[in-house]
Design an enzyme around this catalytic site. Sequence first.
Site, PDB file in Angstrom:
ATOM      1  CE  LYS A 129     131.432 -24.194  99.723  1.00 24.82           C
ATOM      2  NZ  LYS A 129     131.394 -25.455  99.552  1.00 24.82           N
ATOM      3  CG  HIS A 177     132.711 -31.908  97.792  1.00 22.11           C
ATOM      4  ND1 HIS A 177     132.803 -31.020  98.849  1.00 22.11           N
ATOM      5  CD2 HIS A 177     131.479 -31.290  96.862  1.00 22.11           C
ATOM      6  CE1 HIS A 177     131.681 -29.927  98.677  1.00 22.11           C
ATOM      7  NE2 HIS A 177     131.155 -30.381  97.887  1.00 22.11           N
ATOM      8  N   GLY A 211     124.745 -35.795  99.763  1.00 19.81           N
ATOM      9  CA  GLY A 211     125.920 -35.458  98.469  1.00 19.81           C
ATOM     10  C   GLY A 211     125.713 -36.689  97.779  1.00 19.81           C
ATOM     11  CG  ASP A 268     127.532 -30.054  95.545  1.00 20.37           C
ATOM     12  OD1 ASP A 268     128.902 -30.267  96.174  1.00 20.37           O
ATOM     13  OD2 ASP A 268     126.798 -30.002  96.289  1.00 20.37           O
ATOM     14  NE  ARG A 326     133.448 -36.822  99.769  1.00 14.78           N
ATOM     15  CZ  ARG A 326     132.695 -35.868 100.016  1.00 14.78           C
ATOM     16  NH1 ARG A 326     132.794 -34.650 100.629  1.00 14.78           N
ATOM     17  NH2 ARG A 326     131.646 -36.138  99.848  1.00 14.78           N
ATOM     18  CG  ASN A 349     133.784 -30.475 102.018  1.00 15.84           C
ATOM     19  OD1 ASN A 349     134.256 -30.461 100.886  1.00 15.84           O
ATOM     20  ND2 ASN A 349     132.641 -30.866 102.290  1.00 15.84           N
ATOM     21  CG  HIS A 407     124.852 -25.945  96.288  1.00 18.33           C
ATOM     22  ND1 HIS A 407     124.769 -25.008  97.044  1.00 18.33           N
ATOM     23  CD2 HIS A 407     125.631 -26.810  96.718  1.00 18.33           C
ATOM     24  CE1 HIS A 407     125.468 -25.173  97.990  1.00 18.33           C
ATOM     25  NE2 HIS A 407     126.362 -26.306  97.845  1.00 18.33           N
TER      26      HIS A 407
HETATM   27  O1  DOR Z   1     125.394 -32.333  99.842  1.00 17.87           O
HETATM   28  C1  DOR Z   1     126.547 -31.910 100.057  1.00 17.87           C
HETATM   29  N1  DOR Z   1     127.502 -32.812 100.157  1.00 17.87           N
HETATM   30  N2  DOR Z   1     126.570 -30.426 100.185  1.00 17.87           N
HETATM   31  C2  DOR Z   1     127.584 -29.977 100.667  1.00 17.87           C
HETATM   32  O2  DOR Z   1     127.718 -28.786 100.775  1.00 17.87           O
HETATM   33  C3  DOR Z   1     128.800 -30.678 100.993  1.00 17.87           C
HETATM   34  C4  DOR Z   1     128.784 -32.006 100.005  1.00 17.87           C
HETATM   35  C5  DOR Z   1     129.917 -33.010 100.581  1.00 17.87           C
HETATM   36  O3  DOR Z   1     131.055 -32.695 100.770  1.00 17.87           O
HETATM   37  O4  DOR Z   1     129.532 -34.278 100.880  1.00 17.87           O
END
Ligand code: DOR
Length: 441
Positions: free
Chosen positions: A148, A63, A324, A305, A65, A95, A234
């Site tokens: 996704k 991710h 996360g 992840d 951001r 996301n 995961h």
């Molecule tokens: O812990 C997580 N953080 N799991 C996720 O599915 C998304 C991720 C995030 O984008 O922060």
Amino acid sequence: MSDSFDLLLKGGQVVTPGGILAADIGLRDGRIAAIGALGDTVAEIFDAGGLTVLPGVIDSQVHLREPGLEYKEDLATGTAAAALGGVTAVCEMPNTKPSTTSEAALADKLDRARGRAWVDHAFFIGASADNADDLGRLERLPGCAGVKLFMGSSTGTLLVDDEAVLARVLANGRRRVAVHAEDETRLRERRAMVDGGAPVAMHPVWRDEETALLATRRLLRLARTAGRRVHVLHVTTAQEMALLANHKDLATVEVTPQHLTLAAPECYERLGSLAQMNPPIRGEEHRQALWRAVEQGVVDVLGSDHAPHTLEEKAKPYPESPSGMTGVQTMVPLLLDHVAAGRLSLQRFVDLTSAGPARTYGIAGKGRIAVGYDADFTVVDLKARRRISNLWITSKCGWTPYDGMQVTGWPLATIIGGRVVMREDSLLGEPGGKPLVFFSA
Ligand code: DOR
């Protein structure tokens, strides 16, 4: 064939599909041109003596951001962290803000990555009720890693838990769908146990094994009906592994290094909300079950992840603290440490971090050291003893759950398309990462 190479990797131990060989690798025009005892006309030599040359590590779950949350990470810092950690390519999750659910949002990410990404990259399209019928087209766009699907809500607003919409998502398209499998109904029913404040150690109690198992079971049922291949991200429980072992014709499986390394309750006592992620880090019996699934071949991919959040955000009282943790930079050293400890063979490491992601998502030209493949390498010193520290972390949020951990094994160079992008903890040249190419697109 004339032996003129742009770069020669000389004298390394090379992990090839046929075994580990002492060999040189000749690179030309960004590809592997020859493997063996090589010399002759060479523009440049990379001395790999005493080092091990692995096919480039592909982290297929990060991710980064950008756009919208650049205060935690962006495409430049996240991919710099990848290169410094020995990762040559990443697949990025949708996301962000806005979520990547349209052709325009995907094109925007590809534009932003041009000239700023240090490693090769692709971006997932997030499934939603609005784009479900268009996913067959969207998933084939250049630079798209696939679809996704969030079945349970996590960071961001992407969520599909309605049965009819799930069926539409799985019916539209042919590529493997990557899925976050937690059951939204059960999450909502049980939220009261942490609402208003609770110790972070309650995270795996709220988001329990049953929450994960219910969603994975439902996913497999719907995927079987739709005849659609899925990749369960995961995976965290012994129960899901037993189930997934019986669906290898349909589902591939990802595990993260943190679920293989950390365990409750110790991780929550020591790290507090830094250990908070979705799905959660669980108890020792699950950690061991995940290792067994790695050993037995049920697991196809290890992905980090990488999900950065600032320390300020993490300091909020649970459950307001976000889920996360960082991981793209620490994945290779951490897994090499597991190799050094005898928990993972080097061949299996390569299968799970390079060949596995390439096979799972249909990434062209990557995943093995073979003539004609892209000249992407993670060059490692298996014996180096180093300490992981927050100071080394290049991610904007500046922390790792492994701060202070001593490891054996370290990435010494990252080579992408024949260019040495990282050497001995320094980035070299300019960011030149390219979009990944997929067979099935
Ligand atoms: O812990 C997580 N953080 N799991 C996720 O599915 C998304 C991720 C995030 O984008 O922060």
